[in-house]
Design a protein around this motif. Structure first.
Motif, mmCIF file in Angstrom:
data_model
loop_
_atom_site.group_PDB
_atom_site.id
_atom_site.type_symbol
_atom_site.label_atom_id
_atom_site.label_comp_id
_atom_site.label_asym_id
_atom_site.label_seq_id
_atom_site.Cartn_x
_atom_site.Cartn_y
_atom_site.Cartn_z
ATOM 1 N N LEU A 183 -8.175 13.278 -6.961
ATOM 2 C CA LEU A 183 -8.089 14.035 -6.186
ATOM 3 C C LEU A 183 -7.294 13.204 -5.602
ATOM 4 N N SER A 184 -7.326 11.885 -5.222
ATOM 5 C CA SER A 184 -6.164 11.197 -4.361
ATOM 6 C C SER A 184 -4.665 11.185 -5.389
ATOM 7 N N LYS A 185 -4.815 11.659 -6.398
ATOM 8 C CA LYS A 185 -3.786 12.349 -6.399
ATOM 9 C C LYS A 185 -3.463 13.805 -6.057
ATOM 10 N N ALA A 186 -4.011 14.750 -6.302
ATOM 11 C CA ALA A 186 -3.853 15.870 -5.290
ATOM 12 C C ALA A 186 -4.042 15.447 -3.397
ATOM 13 N N TYR A 187 -4.215 14.879 -2.750
ATOM 14 C CA TYR A 187 -4.245 13.863 -2.308
ATOM 15 C C TYR A 187 -2.908 13.989 -1.128
ATOM 16 N N ILE A 196 1.139 7.240 4.030
ATOM 17 C CA ILE A 196 0.789 6.661 2.623
ATOM 18 C C ILE A 196 0.094 5.282 2.588
ATOM 19 N N THR A 197 -1.268 5.279 2.526
ATOM 20 C CA THR A 197 -1.731 3.882 1.770
ATOM 21 C C THR A 197 -2.232 3.119 0.893
ATOM 22 N N ILE A 198 -2.221 2.487 0.118
ATOM 23 C CA ILE A 198 -3.389 2.024 -1.287
ATOM 24 C C ILE A 198 -5.150 2.787 -0.718
ATOM 25 N N GLU A 199 -5.000 1.401 0.594
ATOM 26 C CA GLU A 199 -6.644 1.892 1.143
ATOM 27 C C GLU A 199 -6.408 3.294 1.847
ATOM 28 N N ARG A 200 -5.691 4.131 2.088
ATOM 29 C CA ARG A 200 -6.763 5.199 2.310
ATOM 30 C C ARG A 200 -6.648 5.935 0.525
ATOM 31 N N LEU A 201 -5.711 6.115 0.062
ATOM 32 C CA LEU A 201 -6.131 6.349 -1.158
ATOM 33 C C LEU A 201 -7.444 5.426 -2.099
ATOM 34 N N ALA A 202 -7.781 4.977 -2.263
ATOM 35 C CA ALA A 202 -8.960 3.957 -3.126
ATOM 36 C C ALA A 202 -10.055 4.645 -1.785
ATOM 37 N N THR A 203 -10.161 4.748 -1.187
ATOM 38 C CA THR A 203 -10.702 5.322 0.217
ATOM 39 C C THR A 203 -11.699 6.516 -0.491
ATOM 40 N N ILE A 204 -10.417 7.056 -0.374
ATOM 41 C CA ILE A 204 -10.525 9.178 -1.559
ATOM 42 C C ILE A 204 -11.409 9.121 -2.855
ATOM 43 N N VAL A 213 -5.429 0.921 -7.890
ATOM 44 C CA VAL A 213 -4.527 0.809 -8.127
ATOM 45 C C VAL A 213 -4.263 0.553 -9.967
ATOM 46 N N ASP A 214 -4.767 0.278 -10.472
ATOM 47 C CA ASP A 214 -4.736 -0.675 -12.071
ATOM 48 C C ASP A 214 -4.838 0.851 -12.891
ATOM 49 N N LEU A 215 -6.378 1.322 -12.010
ATOM 50 C CA LEU A 215 -6.743 3.098 -13.124
ATOM 51 C C LEU A 215 -6.282 3.660 -12.541
ATOM 52 N N PHE A 216 -5.239 4.206 -11.522
ATOM 53 C CA PHE A 216 -4.612 5.479 -11.381
ATOM 54 C C PHE A 216 -2.732 4.866 -12.476
ATOM 55 N N LYS A 217 -2.755 3.761 -12.690
ATOM 56 C CA LYS A 217 -1.345 3.568 -13.537
ATOM 57 C C LYS A 217 -1.651 3.920 -14.583
ATOM 58 N N GLY A 221 -0.347 6.565 -15.643
ATOM 59 C CA GLY A 221 1.410 6.399 -16.716
ATOM 60 C C GLY A 221 2.413 5.947 -14.913
ATOM 61 N N VAL A 222 1.986 6.198 -14.452
ATOM 62 C CA VAL A 222 2.772 5.571 -13.102
ATOM 63 C C VAL A 222 1.860 5.104 -11.889
ATOM 64 N N SER A 223 3.064 4.194 -11.269
ATOM 65 C CA SER A 223 1.542 3.355 -9.835
ATOM 66 C C SER A 223 0.992 4.894 -8.777
ATOM 67 N N ALA A 224 0.762 4.785 -8.072
ATOM 68 C CA ALA A 224 0.617 5.678 -6.806
ATOM 69 C C ALA A 224 2.091 5.787 -6.000
ATOM 70 N N PHE A 225 2.265 4.712 -5.400
ATOM 71 C CA PHE A 225 3.564 4.784 -4.492
ATOM 72 C C PHE A 225 4.503 5.188 -5.356
ATOM 73 N N ASP A 226 4.195 4.472 -6.283
ATOM 74 C CA ASP A 226 6.291 5.464 -7.700
ATOM 75 C C ASP A 226 5.797 7.419 -7.823
ATOM 76 N N TYR A 227 4.588 7.280 -8.244
ATOM 77 C CA TYR A 227 3.870 9.123 -7.902
ATOM 78 C C TYR A 227 4.241 9.876 -6.180
ATOM 79 N N LEU A 228 4.069 8.979 -5.773
ATOM 80 C CA LEU A 228 4.902 9.491 -4.234
ATOM 81 C C LEU A 228 6.062 9.561 -3.883
ATOM 82 N N THR A 229 6.530 8.827 -4.128
ATOM 83 C CA THR A 229 7.882 8.574 -4.735
ATOM 84 C C THR A 229 8.805 10.306 -5.120
#
Length: 548
Positions: A183-187, A196-204, A213-217, A221-229
């Protein structure tokens, strides 16, 4: 947590599970099981190592005790992580429903919607640890047994594996977390242009920020911010290809308020500033017809503006260059939708069209109206000469010669690797429906017998051919290695499942001595420089015995 009511539409007491096959995929250092069609309900069970699964619902990390479901008609592919090994069981099932007639007699019928048994997609964490892999290991052994009680045991253990999945579905556990991460990835995919902040994604996802942060990577295989980029940069490329927008407008539309910061991020991601990328793509060259045309343009440093693409049949070009190709023509079944593709190409207004000679006369006439056209010679000319002719037309002769020099260096290195195994006699087979053929095509001929200087196990020396072979005749052919190409259509895949379990097949010398290697249609059925380079990369592993 999944409620009991979600299962109410299925009477689980009437469920009959039939195991149809259990295969083991083992790979090392990035080796792939190419995207393929699941004709039956399929359960993918990681055993050891690390890798990635790509299915219709997304891309997932493969982890022990985390199972994946692919419904009939879905597709899946597996890739081993670089520098790692991976072993995965692929178990296929037929799910039936026990039905009672008016006389109290029972019969089974195919379940109309077997996928509805499973609520979640993605991975499903099952317990106890190691049990699912052990069940698959035993089923694989028992299915091939001549003892009917052993074969019965395989069916019971298959039912236990399905039970484990369904009971885990009911309990929820870690799979709900995987869904929350999706869901956070789809967001991100939908709201990439926003702040987009980590706090917002973690809340979702319903997780703490640190755990998210740890579980997303770990999961993707990539951090949430790197995926956003990555998402933002892909969107920026699309805007550069399709619109006459200023750089600051493109930066703003993908979520950056500072165009200079955006330019630095773009250069870091792609190795060139946005202005250089736009200039490079200013000449709009289209590829119309065979998807192999893209494999001739890329060695010249040219990504086509329009080209045939399909997520299954041209997965490599989709994955590596799809975002750079502005206009995606339909590549389903060799350009089946010709008129729609021509209309789309006309709307793209290309500067030059590269086509292949097998087109129908009416298509060639329509292409000439759209833009100047260069017809690549047919395959009889040879891929090197075709590449040089195209390079001459596009004034890229130097780029072609540099690419060929690099390819020749790689081919010499691979030949030297293979010589330590002695001269290898190779047989290429194709399975179509229920018939095996001794097979030769331009791509096999060029790579195996010309570039790698391997020997032909089948007596025919040259030309493209498909010669029917029976199992007895196959067993008489002296081959050190047999490459098998399985056509990706339902009847062939179903026959292949049956054939693998048959006594005559298992009695063949090539099976008993582990001399058979499966090769995918992509790239092995494509005759282009890029496809041959990819085949060359796979050759050492095929002939040195790394692959199962």
């Amino acid at each position: 947590m999944t409620s009991r009511s979600q299962f109410a539409e299925n009477d689980l007491g009437s469920l009959v599970v039939r195991v149809k096959g259990v295969d083991l995929f083992s790979g090392v250092d990035g080796q792939k099981l190419e995207q393929q069609l699941a004709t039956l309900a399929t359960i993918i069970v990681p055993v050891s190592g690390s890798g990635e699964l790509t299915s219709d619902t997304g891309t997932y990390s493969l982890r022990q005790d985390h199972l994946h479901i692919c419904p009939p008609g879905g597709t899946f592919g597996i890739q081993t992580e670089q520098g790692s090994e991976l072993s995965v069981y692929i178990a296929s099932f037929k799910l039936l429903e026990l039905q009672e007639d008016e006389h109290g007699d029972y019969a089974t019928a195919n379940m109309e919607q077997p996928a509805s048994l499973f609520v979640r997609k993605g991975d499903i964490h099952v317990q106890p640890a190691g049990r699912a892999a052990a069940l698959c290991r035993e089923m694989a052994r028992q299915l091939g047994s001549s003892d009917e009680l052993e074969r019965l045991r395989a069916q019971l253990q298959g039912a236990e594996l399905v039970y484990m999945l369904l009971s885990t579905e009911r309990e929820g556990t870690d799979a709900e977390t995987a869904d929350a991460l999706q869901l956070s990835k789809a967001y991100i995919d939908k709201h990439y242009y926003e702040e987009i902040t980590i706090e917002r994604l973690a809340t979702i996802a319903g997780l703490s920020s640190k755990y998210f942060v740890d579980l997303f990577k770990k999961t993707f295989g990539v951090s949430a911010f790197d995926y956003l980029t990555q998402v933002r940069m892909k969107q920026a490329k699309q805007l550069m290809l399709r619109n006459e927008l200023k750089l600051r407008d493109i930066a703003f539309q993908v979520g950056y308020h500072d165009e200079f910061y955006f330019s630095r991020k773009f250069k870091k991601e792609f190795g060139m500033p946005p202005s250089a990328y736009i200039k490079k793509r200013s000449l709009k060259i289209a590829a119309y017809g065979s998807s192999a045309l893209t494999g001739y343009l890329l060695p010249l440093g040219i990504v086509p503006y329009a080209a045939p693409l399909h997520p299954k049949w041209t997965s490599y070009y989709c994955e590596h260059h799809g975002v750079d190709i502005a206009v995606h023509l339909d590549a389903y079944r060799h350009n089946l939708h010709k008129q729609a593709n021509l209309d789309k190409l006309a709307g793209a207004s290309p500067d030059l069209i590269i086509s292949n000679p097998e087109l129908e006369p009416w298509e060639k006439e329509k292409l000439k109206v759209i833009a100047p056209t260069f017809e690549l010679p047919d395959d009889c000319l040879g891929w090197r000469d075709k590449l040089l002719e195209l390079a001459g037309r596009l004034e890229q002769r130097e780029a072609a010669e540099l690419w060929l020099a690099s390819f020749d260096h790689k081919a010499r290195k691979t030949r030297n690797q293979l010589r330590q195994f002695g001269k290898r006699r190779v047989l290429v087979l194709k399975l179509l429906k229920d018939q095996l053929y001794a097979h030769n095509y331009y791509s096999f001929n060029s790579l195996l017998y010309e570039e790698l200087e391997l020997l032909r196990a089948y007596p025919r020396e040259e030309g493209c051919y498909n010669v029917p072979l029976g199992l007895e005749e196959l067993d008489r052919i002296e081959a050190d290695c047999v490459l098998l190409l399985i056509c990706k259509e339902t009847e062939t895949l179903e026959h292949w499942k049956r054939l693998q379990q048959s006594v005559p097949w298992m009695s063949l010398r090539i099976i008993r001595e582990n001399r058979l290697r499966l090769v995918p249609s992509e790239p092995w059925r494509e005759y282009s420089p890029i496809a041959l380079e990819r085949m060359l990369d796979e050759a050492a592993g095929l002939f040195s015995g790394y692959r199962p």
